[in-house]
Design a protein around this motif. Structure first.
Motif, PDB file in Angstrom:
ATOM      1  N   GLU A   1      41.127 -34.327  26.519  1.00 25.57           N
ATOM      2  CA  GLU A   1      41.366 -34.984  27.737  1.00 25.57           C
ATOM      3  C   GLU A   1      42.106 -34.200  28.747  1.00 25.57           C
ATOM      4  OE1 GLU A   1      39.394 -37.419  28.995  1.00 25.57           O
ATOM      5  OE2 GLU A   1      38.748 -37.864  26.899  1.00 25.57           O
ATOM      6  N   GLU A   2      41.902 -33.985  29.833  1.00 28.47           N
ATOM      7  CA  GLU A   2      42.755 -33.378  30.779  1.00 28.47           C
ATOM      8  C   GLU A   2      44.272 -33.490  30.474  1.00 28.47           C
ATOM      9  OE1 GLU A   2      42.943 -30.307  33.211  1.00 28.47           O
ATOM     10  OE2 GLU A   2      41.091 -31.434  33.455  1.00 28.47           O
ATOM     11  N   ASP A   3      45.087 -32.447  30.795  1.00 30.75           N
ATOM     12  CA  ASP A   3      46.630 -32.403  30.527  1.00 30.75           C
ATOM     13  C   ASP A   3      47.248 -32.974  31.664  1.00 30.75           C
ATOM     14  OD1 ASP A   3      49.122 -32.201  30.073  1.00 30.75           O
ATOM     15  OD2 ASP A   3      49.093 -29.776  30.289  1.00 30.75           O
ATOM     16  N   VAL A   4      47.768 -34.430  31.726  1.00 29.61           N
ATOM     17  CA  VAL A   4      48.209 -35.263  32.741  1.00 29.61           C
ATOM     18  C   VAL A   4      49.421 -34.385  33.149  1.00 29.61           C
ATOM     19  CG1 VAL A   4      47.173 -37.409  32.002  1.00 29.61           C
ATOM     20  CG2 VAL A   4      49.458 -36.641  31.099  1.00 29.61           C
ATOM     21  N   ALA A   5      50.053 -33.723  32.514  1.00 23.35           N
ATOM     22  CA  ALA A   5      51.376 -32.972  33.055  1.00 23.35           C
ATOM     23  C   ALA A   5      50.886 -31.757  33.671  1.00 23.35           C
ATOM     24  CB  ALA A   5      52.213 -32.908  31.797  1.00 23.35           C
ATOM     25  N   LEU A   6      49.887 -31.371  33.852  1.00 24.68           N
ATOM     26  CA  LEU A   6      49.310 -30.035  34.426  1.00 24.68           C
ATOM     27  C   LEU A   6      50.025 -28.810  33.901  1.00 24.68           C
ATOM     28  CD1 LEU A   6      48.654 -31.506  37.888  1.00 24.68           C
ATOM     29  CD2 LEU A   6      46.742 -31.056  36.071  1.00 24.68           C
ATOM     30  N   LYS A   7      50.406 -28.612  32.785  1.00 19.76           N
ATOM     31  CA  LYS A   7      51.157 -27.768  32.085  1.00 19.76           C
ATOM     32  C   LYS A   7      50.291 -26.578  32.024  1.00 19.76           C
ATOM     33  CE  LYS A   7      54.786 -30.233  29.925  1.00 19.76           C
ATOM     34  NZ  LYS A   7      55.697 -30.588  28.561  1.00 19.76           N
ATOM     35  N   SER A   8      48.981 -27.035  31.703  1.00 22.34           N
ATOM     36  CA  SER A   8      47.978 -25.548  31.616  1.00 22.34           C
ATOM     37  C   SER A   8      46.650 -26.338  31.881  1.00 22.34           C
ATOM     38  CB  SER A   8      48.043 -25.006  30.170  1.00 22.34           C
ATOM     39  OG  SER A   8      47.721 -26.149  29.288  1.00 22.34           O
ATOM     40  N   GLY A   9      45.531 -25.285  32.227  1.00 23.28           N
ATOM     41  CA  GLY A   9      44.406 -25.872  32.458  1.00 23.28           C
ATOM     42  C   GLY A   9      43.660 -26.095  30.924  1.00 23.28           C
ATOM     43  N   LYS A  10      42.344 -26.758  31.238  1.00 23.46           N
ATOM     44  CA  LYS A  10      41.873 -27.018  29.950  1.00 23.46           C
ATOM     45  C   LYS A  10      41.376 -25.920  29.220  1.00 23.46           C
ATOM     46  CE  LYS A  10      39.391 -30.542  29.370  1.00 23.46           C
ATOM     47  NZ  LYS A  10      38.226 -31.751  29.274  1.00 23.46           N
ATOM     48  N   LEU A  11      40.827 -24.868  29.990  1.00 28.17           N
ATOM     49  CA  LEU A  11      40.492 -23.635  28.873  1.00 28.17           C
ATOM     50  C   LEU A  11      41.734 -22.996  28.382  1.00 28.17           C
ATOM     51  CD1 LEU A  11      38.489 -21.700  28.279  1.00 28.17           C
ATOM     52  CD2 LEU A  11      38.533 -20.650  30.399  1.00 28.17           C
ATOM     53  N   ASP A  12      42.922 -22.994  29.017  1.00 28.88           N
ATOM     54  CA  ASP A  12      44.036 -22.203  28.409  1.00 28.88           C
ATOM     55  C   ASP A  12      44.486 -23.246  27.114  1.00 28.88           C
ATOM     56  OD1 ASP A  12      44.179 -20.496  30.335  1.00 28.88           O
ATOM     57  OD2 ASP A  12      45.892 -21.499  31.610  1.00 28.88           O
ATOM     58  N   GLU A  13      44.265 -24.436  27.109  1.00 29.83           N
ATOM     59  CA  GLU A  13      44.648 -25.291  26.221  1.00 29.83           C
ATOM     60  C   GLU A  13      43.746 -25.212  24.927  1.00 29.83           C
ATOM     61  OE1 GLU A  13      44.696 -28.796  23.660  1.00 29.83           O
ATOM     62  OE2 GLU A  13      43.024 -28.102  25.066  1.00 29.83           O
ATOM     63  N   GLU A  14      42.570 -25.073  25.207  1.00 26.53           N
ATOM     64  CA  GLU A  14      41.504 -24.875  23.946  1.00 26.53           C
ATOM     65  C   GLU A  14      41.905 -23.222  23.502  1.00 26.53           C
ATOM     66  OE1 GLU A  14      37.398 -26.538  24.672  1.00 26.53           O
ATOM     67  OE2 GLU A  14      37.663 -25.703  26.512  1.00 26.53           O
ATOM     68  N   LEU A  15      42.091 -22.295  24.398  1.00 28.15           N
ATOM     69  CA  LEU A  15      42.301 -20.991  23.709  1.00 28.15           C
ATOM     70  C   LEU A  15      43.648 -21.077  22.957  1.00 28.15           C
ATOM     71  CD1 LEU A  15      41.384 -18.897  26.533  1.00 28.15           C
ATOM     72  CD2 LEU A  15      39.909 -19.229  24.683  1.00 28.15           C
ATOM     73  N   ASN A  16      44.570 -21.695  23.339  1.00 27.72           N
ATOM     74  CA  ASN A  16      45.947 -22.112  22.642  1.00 27.72           C
ATOM     75  C   ASN A  16      45.649 -22.690  21.101  1.00 27.72           C
ATOM     76  OD1 ASN A  16      47.615 -20.696  24.587  1.00 27.72           O
ATOM     77  ND2 ASN A  16      48.027 -22.625  25.668  1.00 27.72           N
TER      78      ASN A  16
ATOM     79  N   HIS B   1      38.108 -28.146  16.208  1.00 30.19           N
ATOM     80  CA  HIS B   1      38.490 -27.932  17.529  1.00 30.19           C
ATOM     81  C   HIS B   1      37.652 -28.719  18.511  1.00 30.19           C
ATOM     82  CE1 HIS B   1      38.699 -25.504  21.134  1.00 30.19           C
ATOM     83  NE2 HIS B   1      39.913 -24.933  20.682  1.00 30.19           N
ATOM     84  N   TYR B   2      38.353 -29.933  18.869  1.00 27.19           N
ATOM     85  CA  TYR B   2      37.660 -30.881  19.563  1.00 27.19           C
ATOM     86  C   TYR B   2      38.142 -30.854  20.910  1.00 27.19           C
ATOM     87  CZ  TYR B   2      35.390 -33.234  15.709  1.00 27.19           C
ATOM     88  OH  TYR B   2      34.599 -33.561  14.501  1.00 27.19           O
ATOM     89  N   LYS B   3      37.106 -31.145  21.968  1.00 30.53           N
ATOM     90  CA  LYS B   3      37.329 -31.269  23.321  1.00 30.53           C
ATOM     91  C   LYS B   3      38.566 -32.219  23.632  1.00 30.53           C
ATOM     92  CE  LYS B   3      33.977 -34.550  24.838  1.00 30.53           C
ATOM     93  NZ  LYS B   3      32.970 -34.745  25.726  1.00 30.53           N
TER      94      LYS B   3
ATOM     95  N   MET C   1      35.000 -26.714  12.597  1.00 31.24           N
ATOM     96  CA  MET C   1      34.143 -27.592  13.253  1.00 31.24           C
ATOM     97  C   MET C   1      34.657 -27.735  14.641  1.00 31.24           C
ATOM     98  SD  MET C   1      33.721 -30.758  10.396  1.00 31.24           S
ATOM     99  CE  MET C   1      35.264 -31.409  10.640  1.00 31.24           C
ATOM    100  N   PHE C   2      33.680 -27.132  15.462  1.00 37.32           N
ATOM    101  CA  PHE C   2      33.766 -27.194  17.196  1.00 37.32           C
ATOM    102  C   PHE C   2      33.068 -28.256  17.497  1.00 37.32           C
ATOM    103  CE2 PHE C   2      34.503 -22.838  15.750  1.00 37.32           C
ATOM    104  CZ  PHE C   2      35.510 -22.631  16.564  1.00 37.32           C
ATOM    105  N   ASN C   3      33.605 -29.128  18.608  1.00 38.50           N
ATOM    106  CA  ASN C   3      33.097 -30.083  19.315  1.00 38.50           C
ATOM    107  C   ASN C   3      33.096 -30.153  20.560  1.00 38.50           C
ATOM    108  OD1 ASN C   3      31.667 -32.634  19.603  1.00 38.50           O
ATOM    109  ND2 ASN C   3      33.201 -33.782  19.229  1.00 38.50           N
ATOM    110  N   GLU C   4      32.028 -29.468  21.162  1.00 42.24           N
ATOM    111  CA  GLU C   4      31.804 -29.256  22.569  1.00 42.24           C
ATOM    112  C   GLU C   4      33.173 -28.553  23.176  1.00 42.24           C
ATOM    113  OE1 GLU C   4      30.675 -32.794  25.083  1.00 42.24           O
ATOM    114  OE2 GLU C   4      29.760 -33.699  23.283  1.00 42.24           O
ATOM    115  N   SER C   5      33.432 -27.497  22.507  1.00 40.62           N
ATOM    116  CA  SER C   5      34.537 -26.666  22.989  1.00 40.62           C
ATOM    117  C   SER C   5      33.735 -25.550  24.030  1.00 40.62           C
ATOM    118  CB  SER C   5      34.899 -25.784  21.834  1.00 40.62           C
ATOM    119  OG  SER C   5      35.326 -26.715  20.495  1.00 40.62           O
TER     120      SER C   5
END
Length: 500
Positions: free
Chosen positions: A377-392, A373-375, A408-412
């Motif tokens: 880049e920002e979703d360029v399509a803006l379909k969801s926020g970064k936090l929503d994407e991480e939780l998904n 679970h690595y960080k 393994m989490f990397n700056e999650s």
């Protein structure tokens, strides 16, 4: 004939299903770099490397050790192993050149093609038998010992003599002897190919032996219909033997394909080992243990993909995480934390598929699944926020994870504020630990890291990227309490200067 160089009791399945998160593993661990180093430009080696490494999470310690012993034999006898592999490849390629295409429905064509292919296979099998006779004593592993023993048993002199005799007879230089019966409407049925008359009789026996009553007829040279009818009679007679010989060639072809596939994994390992040796990087055979033993310790572990990319030696790390379920890594920016985390995942996959690992020594429990679970880049399509994407992505991991897995989490969870991100990370990690899942977590979330540190958990280890007093990064990980700073000022000064 069986190969059994990947498993003791079955062949390696190149079509097997891979983990559902294979693409994520390839992306986060830079596995394409590893696969390309093993393949050296060969597409087939690339495919086998990918399938073998990613399917290794299904292997138990016994299978891993079985492959390790075979790989040791390969390293000590690389030229011989490469010769065997080349024989398998050449056999497959030469068989392709005899493809029948549109003529494959004619028994005579099938028989002719099968004779040529079988003759070629016999020559290749003799080469394998010669290698077994001359070099079997140089191999010590259970897998190669059984393989060479099988070659000696199945490919004896009697076998080759019998095959050559049959091939000579199937060329029908003295004509074809066929029996048949009359069916309804006086149509021929039950066509059977008969054994040719024994030509070993003396001339006296041939002259005075009783002759069976026979009737003969001849076809005129220009009688195309008659010639066609005679050809059809011949095809009916040789149909069964043509199919039987074709099945025999298919059986031997399947053996060579299996041999090529299973040796391709070890050829890839040889390619990688030779590359690392030229760079002066160490490699060792790890000690795998069952998941219940909870071992994880190593010396000189380095990121093999970074070494391959930079073409230079990489700083290795020494860590003893035995009996630890949680490892939290904090410390200075650009101090080697993410590189260390990737080295953990790469070593786990390499160990479980039976390879050596990039370290001076390595011992670890096997895991049933590996998830990253690595960080992103920002979703360029803006379909969801970064936090929503991480939780998904966490939700998807939870849907597939099992006990005795590793995550393994990397700056999650850094997409939100410190307090909220720390609380999300704490709850997720606590739930994973309750299910006996091993967790490695690289983070800048001080509240999260120090919260676990304050608990004084016996099964937790805290590592920190080392930073010298002048801000120099050693890229070494040391045990230590999480600090409240990541020394971002060092990066600012290195980029913009200290100023006045």
């Amino acid at each position: 004939m069986k190969v059994f160089l990947m498993y003791k009791d079955r062949n390696f399945d190149l079509q097997q299903k891979l983990p559902s998160n294979q693409q994520t593993l390839i992306q986060d661990l830079a596995l394409d770099t590893l696969f390309n180093a093993m393949a050296c430009g060969d597409e087939f080696l690339l495919e086998v490397a990918r399938k073998a490494v990613l399917s290794g999470l299904n292997n138990d310690p016994d299978t891993i050790l079985y492959r390790q012993d075979i790989l040791r034999d390969c390293l000590e006898n690389s030229a011989i192993v490469r010769t065997i592999y080349d024989i398998a490849v050449e056999s497959i390629e030469r068989e392709k050149k005899n493809y029948l295409s549109i003529f494959s429905r004619y028994p005579a064509a099938i028989l002719h093609r099968s004779i040529e292919v079988m003759q070629m296979f016999v020559g290749m099998l003799k080469k394998l038998r010669t290698i077994a006779d001359e070099h079997a004593d140089k191999f010590k592993s259970e897998g190669f010992t059984a393989f060479f023993k099988m070659l000696n048993k199945e490919l004896g002199d009697e076998y080759f003599a019998s095959v050559q005799n049959h091939l000579r007879e199937l060329k029908f230089r003295e004509g074809v002897l066929i029996s048949a019966e009359l069916g309804k409407g006086n149509k021929g049925i039950n066509y059977i190919l008969r054994k040719p008359i024994d030509k070993k009789q003396s001339w006296m026996e041939r002259i005075f032996a009783p002759k069976p009553l026979v009737y003969t007829f001849s076809i005129a040279d220009r009688d195309e219909s008659g010639a066609r009818a005679l050809s059809e009679l011949k095809d009916r007679g040789i149909n069964l033997v043509a199919n039987a010989l074709a099945q025999s060639t298919d059986h031997i072809l399947a053996f060579f394909k299996t041999l090529r596939t299973e040796l391709a994994f070890y050829i890839g390992c040889l390619n990688l080992y030779e590359h690392l040796t030229r760079m002066g990087e160490p490699a060792c055979f790890p000690l795998p243990v069952a998941p219940v033993e909870r071992l994880h310790s190593f010396k000189g572990l380095y990121d093999v993909c970074l070494a391959l990319t930079l073409e230079q030696k990489i700083v290795g790390n020494d860590v003893n995480a035995d009996n630890k379920d949680l490892v939290i890594i904090t410390g200075a920016n650009q101090g080697g934390k993410s590189t260390f985390l990737r080295s953990i995942g790469l070593a786990q996959l390499m160990m479980q598929c039976g390879m050596f690992v990039p370290a001076e020594s390595f011992c670890a429990s096997t895991c049933d699944g590996l998830f990253t679970h690595y960080k992103r880049e920002e979703d360029v399509a803006l379909k969801s926020g970064k936090l929503d994407e991480e939780l998904n992505r966490i939700s998807d991991i939870v849907d597939h994870i099992t006990a005795n897995s590793m995550v393994m989490f990397n700056e999650s969870f850094a997409a939100t504020n410190e307090r909220e991100g720390s609380e999300i990370a704490r709850q997720i990690v606590s739930a994973l630990l309750e299910k006996h899942i091993k967790v490695f977590f690289v983070t800048h979330l001080y509240e999260f890291a120090h919260g676990f540190y304050d608990k004084k958990m016996a099964n937790a280890l805290f590592l920190r990227a080392e930073r010298q007093a002048d801000g120099t990064r050693t890229f070494k990980l040391i045990e230590g309490e999480p600090l409240q700073t990541s020394y971002g000022e060092d990066l600012y000064n290195s980029i913009f200067g200290t100023g006045n």
